[in-house]
Write a protein that holds these residues in place. Structure first.
Motif, mmCIF file in Angstrom:
data_model
loop_
_atom_site.group_PDB
_atom_site.id
_atom_site.type_symbol
_atom_site.label_atom_id
_atom_site.label_comp_id
_atom_site.label_asym_id
_atom_site.label_seq_id
_atom_site.Cartn_x
_atom_site.Cartn_y
_atom_site.Cartn_z
ATOM 1 N N LEU A 10 0.845 -1.194 0.000
ATOM 2 C CA LEU A 10 0.000 0.000 0.000
ATOM 3 C C LEU A 10 0.879 1.241 0.000
ATOM 4 C CD1 LEU A 10 -2.603 -1.082 2.714
ATOM 5 C CD2 LEU A 10 -2.682 -1.478 0.244
ATOM 6 N N ASN A 11 0.532 2.213 -0.828
ATOM 7 C CA ASN A 11 1.355 3.409 -0.930
ATOM 8 C C ASN A 11 0.490 4.661 -1.053
ATOM 9 O OD1 ASN A 11 3.449 5.196 -1.194
ATOM 10 N ND2 ASN A 11 3.972 4.629 -3.281
ATOM 11 N N LEU A 12 0.440 5.439 0.027
ATOM 12 C CA LEU A 12 -0.252 6.726 0.027
ATOM 13 C C LEU A 12 0.704 7.886 -0.222
ATOM 14 C CD1 LEU A 12 -2.654 6.331 3.096
ATOM 15 C CD2 LEU A 12 -3.206 6.054 0.673
ATOM 16 N N SER A 13 1.987 7.600 -0.368
ATOM 17 C CA SER A 13 3.007 8.638 -0.523
ATOM 18 C C SER A 13 3.877 8.335 -1.744
ATOM 19 C CB SER A 13 3.877 8.724 0.741
ATOM 20 O OG SER A 13 3.100 8.986 1.881
ATOM 21 N N PRO A 14 3.371 8.597 -2.943
ATOM 22 C CA PRO A 14 4.137 8.275 -4.157
ATOM 23 C C PRO A 14 5.504 8.946 -4.219
ATOM 24 C CG PRO A 14 1.854 8.779 -4.695
ATOM 25 C CD PRO A 14 2.035 9.125 -3.253
ATOM 26 N N SER A 15 5.638 10.129 -3.642
ATOM 27 C CA SER A 15 6.929 10.825 -3.686
ATOM 28 C C SER A 15 7.993 10.114 -2.862
ATOM 29 C CB SER A 15 6.769 12.266 -3.179
ATOM 30 O OG SER A 15 6.272 12.283 -1.854
ATOM 31 N N LEU A 16 7.576 9.257 -1.921
ATOM 32 C CA LEU A 16 8.516 8.513 -1.082
ATOM 33 C C LEU A 16 8.778 7.105 -1.622
ATOM 34 C CD1 LEU A 16 7.122 9.464 2.463
ATOM 35 C CD2 LEU A 16 8.906 10.616 1.150
ATOM 36 N N GLU A 17 8.251 6.809 -2.794
ATOM 37 C CA GLU A 17 8.347 5.454 -3.352
ATOM 38 C C GLU A 17 9.786 4.989 -3.532
ATOM 39 O OE1 GLU A 17 8.914 2.449 -6.338
ATOM 40 O OE2 GLU A 17 9.376 4.559 -6.664
ATOM 41 N N CYS A 18 10.694 5.929 -3.779
ATOM 42 C CA CYS A 18 12.096 5.549 -3.988
ATOM 43 C C CYS A 18 12.695 4.865 -2.766
ATOM 44 C CB CYS A 18 12.922 6.783 -4.364
ATOM 45 S SG CYS A 18 12.871 8.121 -3.159
ATOM 46 N N PHE A 19 12.163 5.154 -1.584
ATOM 47 C CA PHE A 19 12.685 4.542 -0.362
ATOM 48 C C PHE A 19 12.109 3.152 -0.118
ATOM 49 C CE2 PHE A 19 12.702 9.214 0.519
ATOM 50 C CZ PHE A 19 14.064 9.372 0.387
ATOM 51 N N ILE A 35 1.374 -3.440 -6.182
ATOM 52 C CA ILE A 35 1.440 -2.120 -5.556
ATOM 53 C C ILE A 35 0.113 -1.404 -5.771
ATOM 54 C CG2 ILE A 35 2.586 0.129 -5.519
ATOM 55 C CD1 ILE A 35 5.121 -1.220 -6.457
ATOM 56 N N TRP A 36 -0.515 -1.017 -4.685
ATOM 57 C CA TRP A 36 -1.731 -0.207 -4.742
ATOM 58 C C TRP A 36 -1.357 1.205 -4.317
ATOM 59 C CZ3 TRP A 36 -4.534 2.921 -1.528
ATOM 60 C CH2 TRP A 36 -5.819 3.266 -1.945
ATOM 61 N N GLU A 37 -1.608 2.167 -5.184
ATOM 62 C CA GLU A 37 -1.130 3.533 -4.946
ATOM 63 C C GLU A 37 -2.270 4.534 -5.021
ATOM 64 O OE1 GLU A 37 3.009 4.994 -6.255
ATOM 65 O OE2 GLU A 37 1.650 5.697 -7.823
ATOM 66 N N TYR A 38 -2.197 5.528 -4.156
ATOM 67 C CA TYR A 38 -3.192 6.605 -4.149
ATOM 68 C C TYR A 38 -2.465 7.940 -4.144
ATOM 69 C CZ TYR A 38 -6.753 9.816 -2.361
ATOM 70 O OH TYR A 38 -7.598 10.881 -2.185
ATOM 71 N N ILE A 39 -2.879 8.844 -5.033
ATOM 72 C CA ILE A 39 -2.295 10.183 -5.108
ATOM 73 C C ILE A 39 -3.389 11.193 -4.822
ATOM 74 C CG2 ILE A 39 -1.064 11.851 -6.541
ATOM 75 C CD1 ILE A 39 -0.025 9.542 -8.208
ATOM 76 N N GLN A 40 -3.222 11.947 -3.769
ATOM 77 C CA GLN A 40 -4.223 12.954 -3.425
ATOM 78 C C GLN A 40 -4.011 14.212 -4.257
ATOM 79 O OE1 GLN A 40 -5.743 13.883 0.705
ATOM 80 N NE2 GLN A 40 -4.375 15.624 0.397
ATOM 81 N N LEU A 152 2.563 17.805 -0.282
ATOM 82 C CA LEU A 152 1.527 18.196 -1.235
ATOM 83 C C LEU A 152 0.630 17.047 -1.673
ATOM 84 C CD1 LEU A 152 3.631 20.529 -3.566
ATOM 85 C CD2 LEU A 152 1.971 21.238 -1.837
ATOM 86 N N SER A 153 1.177 15.834 -1.720
ATOM 87 C CA SER A 153 0.444 14.729 -2.354
ATOM 88 C C SER A 153 -0.002 13.617 -1.422
ATOM 89 C CB SER A 153 1.299 14.117 -3.470
ATOM 90 O OG SER A 153 2.509 13.587 -2.942
ATOM 91 N N SER A 154 0.416 13.649 -0.169
ATOM 92 C CA SER A 154 0.031 12.594 0.769
ATOM 93 C C SER A 154 -1.195 13.019 1.576
ATOM 94 C CB SER A 154 1.192 12.298 1.723
ATOM 95 O OG SER A 154 0.766 11.482 2.793
ATOM 96 N N PRO A 155 -2.161 12.118 1.797
ATOM 97 C CA PRO A 155 -3.355 12.447 2.586
ATOM 98 C C PRO A 155 -3.106 12.371 4.087
ATOM 99 C CG PRO A 155 -3.523 10.206 1.841
ATOM 100 C CD PRO A 155 -2.244 10.754 1.240
ATOM 101 N N SER A 156 -1.998 12.963 4.531
ATOM 102 C CA SER A 156 -1.691 12.957 5.960
ATOM 103 C C SER A 156 -2.804 13.646 6.732
ATOM 104 C CB SER A 156 -0.365 13.666 6.219
ATOM 105 O OG SER A 156 -0.115 13.772 7.611
#
Length: 241
Positions: A10-19, A35-40, A152-156
């Motif tokens: 599960l990935n709610l933070s696409p910008s952190l995907e490199c880690f 991989i299930w990904e969500y971009i807010q 900017l892109s994570s639904p924190s």
């Protein structure tokens, strides 16, 4: 029905995907990884309600329960889902997830922003050291850019205007929680709080170091622990069948 992967990240933070990539590469040598990904988008409200619905829309079309895994806020989404739909979750693996709230690195960022009279750039620089340890100065700007994108892109559920009040109860699915002893987001004291929620067969494991992104620095160590848990989960299911 859609054929499901062995393990769904599960990935709610696409910008952190490199880690996440080193661990995913290691696990993919043994398992079929999805991989299930969500971009807010900027116009959406900051909430986990939408990704929770979208995740259910995906998993209800799977032909059998799936093993879920997530880091930080993404892992907390998995917790909420397993609590609501345990029949669709085979097991849940969590990396750097707090036991009582949707605590993520952004919560610490906004706390610093409120208490320390510094610029955004200064606070983000401090967050780089807090999250990743010492870095040479030439690499700092690239880390800052990644963190800015995540803001900017994570639904924190944390911001200057509100803080998360999300909590969860024990889940009935097999649970494996991984942390790091030098993580400043989910520190050792918070990590111990997981003991309250463990059921038979659940596991806790701490990486000796690696901070909040320990799975990036030690993908093989973390991966081996995950594979052991998934293997044990299969054996336990066979025994209970």
């Amino acid at each position: 029905m859609t054929k499901h992967p062995d393990l769904l990240w599960l990935n709610l933070s696409p910008s952190l995907e490199c880690f996440n990539r080193p661990l995913l590469n290691y696990l993919s040598q043994t398992l079929k990884i999805g991989i299930w990904e969500y971009i807010q988008t900027p116009d959406e409200p900051t909430s986990l309600d939408v990704p929770l619905v979208l995740l259910h829309d995906y998993l209800k079309n799977q032909d059998r329960p799936v093993d879920l895994i997530g880091h930080s806020l993404s892992g907390f989404l998995g917790l909420l889902y397993a609590q609501r739909y345990p029949e669709r979750v085979k097991s849940l693996t969590l990396l750097a997830v707090a036991p009582r709230s949707a605590l993520d690195w952004q919560a610490h960022y906004y706390a610093l922003f409120e208490t320390i009279p510094c610029s955004r750039q200064t606070i983000l620089t401090q967050m780089v050291y807090n999250l990743f340890g010492y870095q040479c100065k030439k690499k700092i700007p690239s880390f800052i850019e990644i963190l800015e994108q995540d803001l900017l892109s994570s639904p924190s559920t944390y911001s200057l205007f509100c803080q998360s009040n999300l909590t969860f109860q024990s889940v009935s699915v097999p649970l494996f929680v991984c942390g790091s002893r030098d993580d400043m987001v989910v520190d050792p004291y918070q990590f111990k709080g997981w003991q309250t929620f463990l059921n038979r067969g659940d596991r806790l494991w701490q990486c000796p170091k690696g901070r909040h992104f320990f799975h990036y620095y030690y993908p093989q160590d973390v991966g081996e622990q995950i594979l052991q848990f998934l293997g044990s989960n299969v054996k336990l299911s066979l025994i209970n069948a």
